[in-house]
Each structure stands twice: as C-alpha cells, then as structure tokens.
Scaffold this active site. Structure first.
Site, short mmCIF file in Angstrom:
data_model
loop_
_atom_site.label_atom_id
_atom_site.label_comp_id
_atom_site.label_asym_id
_atom_site.label_seq_id
_atom_site.Cartn_x
_atom_site.Cartn_y
_atom_site.Cartn_z
N HIS A 1 -47.71 -34.94 27.44
CA HIS A 1 -48.45 -34.38 28.58
C HIS A 1 -47.65 -34.65 29.86
O HIS A 1 -47.02 -35.70 29.99
CB HIS A 1 -49.84 -35.00 28.67
CG HIS A 1 -50.71 -34.30 29.66
ND1 HIS A 1 -50.62 -34.55 31.01
CD2 HIS A 1 -51.63 -33.32 29.52
CE1 HIS A 1 -51.47 -33.76 31.66
NE2 HIS A 1 -52.11 -33.00 30.77
N GLU B 1 -48.22 -25.91 29.70
CA GLU B 1 -48.98 -26.36 30.86
C GLU B 1 -48.07 -26.42 32.09
O GLU B 1 -47.37 -27.42 32.30
CB GLU B 1 -49.57 -27.75 30.61
CG GLU B 1 -50.53 -27.79 29.44
CD GLU B 1 -51.54 -28.94 29.59
OE1 GLU B 1 -52.74 -28.65 29.58
OE2 GLU B 1 -51.11 -30.09 29.75
N SER C 1 -55.90 -25.75 34.80
CA SER C 1 -57.02 -25.13 35.52
C SER C 1 -57.63 -23.95 34.77
O SER C 1 -58.05 -22.98 35.39
CB SER C 1 -56.60 -24.74 36.95
OG SER C 1 -56.21 -25.90 37.68
N GLY D 1 -58.61 -29.70 30.90
CA GLY D 1 -58.83 -30.99 31.53
C GLY D 1 -60.19 -31.03 32.20
O GLY D 1 -61.23 -31.25 31.58
#
Ligand code: PGA
Length: 249
Positions: free
Chosen positions: A95, A167, A212, A233
């Site tokens: 991540h 991401e 998002s 998230g």
C-alpha cells in the site's frame, strides 16, 4: 467474465465496539450484493473478532500487511502463518502508505508477495504513482517498475494467485478520484503489460481501483472494461456506503 471484488481497507481505524457495529451493518445488507466478493481488512488486533463474526458467511477477510520473514526476533511484526491462524484469505501488500511512511521498497514488497504465496494468502498488490510522477508523465514507468519487481522475484505465474490494486497516490483519502477514463487507461496498461508475458493470466487477473471510491462514483468506475472492483478506504468505514459500493459492482 472476471468476478468483481470489493475490499475494505480499514487502515488504523475502529474499536472493538465500532467494528462490531460495522460488521453487523454490512451483514444486514449483504443479501443485496449480487456481483461482488466482499472482503474486509481490519487492523491485526481485530482479526480474531472479524474471523469469528464472519465465519460461515460469504464474506472474506484479510490483513493490511505482513512481515516478509517467517518467524523470529522481529519485534512488532506479524507473520504470514499468524494470519493463517485467523483464516485470512487476503493480505494487502505494498500500500502506498506502507511505501511512503514505512520505507517499503519495491524489493521488500516483492519479498512480502513471496511470503504471502508461500502461506497460501492472496496478495492484493497495490501499485500507483504520486501526483508529481503523473505530472512528469511517469505514471506508466512507475507502475511498470512496481510490477516488474514482483514479477522478477516471483515469476509471472505468481500473479495468478493474487489481485492487483491500482491506487493513484494523489487520489487516496483526498476526495480526488481518478476519472473513469484515467483509471481505465492505467488498468489497461497493467493488463497489456502482463498480457505481453502471459495473455491468459492477464485476462483472468482482477485489477481493482482504489482512491476515493465512493457510492457516487463506484458504478461508473467499475463499469470500465478493465476495472474489476475496488479497494476502499474511507467509505469502507460506514456500512451503508460500503454496501452501496458493493452493490454498484
Ligand atoms: P480511500 O483509500 O478510499 O480513503 O481513498 C483507499 C486506499 O488507500 O486503499
């Protein structure tokens, strides 16, 4: 047809009480989710609670990180075989918050990928560019470098056992989502790069979008041909929002 997957990355949020409320809320609406596998990734210390609550349901769970080492004198680390004890199916690897705040290099991420596979865990491998890299037209170069490190150590076939999450770092937690077209372009790049070495694998590989993703943009993102779900998230912390995203899949 690739199965859609929606995974909630709870990051360092929640308490025993709030997690119970969240799980109850998700389970109450789960019957309305038709097309996606639903996964939650709590902080390590709540894995036992999540495993107990979700055993026997259609949901799966995973960890947010793991050590590349097997066992031993590594204070504060969590081993893959410990995750097996709590029936984790998935583990998030690489991540951007791990890469940027905890110094995880492409090489470390590749080693963690290997450790996960050795223990039967499905890695959710995160890749993504910084805003400065996008602005310098380096997006594809960065993604290629991040992917190639994992492939170099593990072999292309290892990607069969995992999932990729694109991401863009500038979209994480910022409310700035990549447009469906921007995301699709990178997803297609990832798939074509893998297809150059392993066409069948590339067609089967699930590539999630993260950054998002919310109830109001999830459907248009996941309608893109190479977007196979989401890594969520902030919106994964509210049952109604998370369910709405799962339903949009
Ligand atoms: P976000 O986080 O949905 O809050 O942007 C996504 C992630 O970091 O996985």
């Amino acid at each position: 047809m690739r199965q859609k997957l929606v995974a909630g990355n709870w990051k360092m949020n929640g308490s025993a009480a709030s997690i119970q409320t969240l799980l109850d809320g998700i389970q109450a609406g789960l019957a309305s989710v038709k097309n996606a596998e639903v996964v939650v990734c709590p902080p390590f210390v709540y894995l036992a609670q999540v495993a107990q609550a979700l055993a026997g349901t259609s949901m799966a769970w995973g960890a947010q990180n793991l050590s590349k080492e097997a066992l031993g004198a590594f204070t504060g680390e969590i081993a893959a075989q410990m995750l097996n004890d709590f029936q984790c199916k998935y583990v998030i690897i690489g991540h951007s918050e791990r890469r940027s705040f905890y110094g995880e290099t492409d090489q470390i991420v590749a080693e963690k990928y290997a450790t996960a596979l050795k223990h039967g865990l499905k890695p959710i491998l995160c890749v993504g560019e910084l805003l400065s890299e996008r602005e310098a037209d380096q997006t594809e170069a960065v993604i290629a470098r991040q992917l190639d490190a994992v492939i170099a150590l593990n072999g292309i076939d290892a990607l069969n056992q995992g999932v990729i999450a694109y991401e863009p770092v500038w979209a994480i937690g910022t409310g700035k989502t990549a447009s469906p077209e921007q995301a699709q372009a990178v997803h297609a790049f990832i798939r074509s790069r893998i297809a150059a070495q392993a066409p069948d694998l590339a067609q089967k590989l699930q590539i999630l979008y993260g950054g998002s993703m919310k109830p109001d943009n999830a459907a248009e993102l996941m309608a893109m041909p190479d977007i196979d779900g989401g890594l969520i998230g902030g919106a994964a912390l509210k049952a109604a929002d998370f369910l709405a995203i799962c339903q949009a899949a």
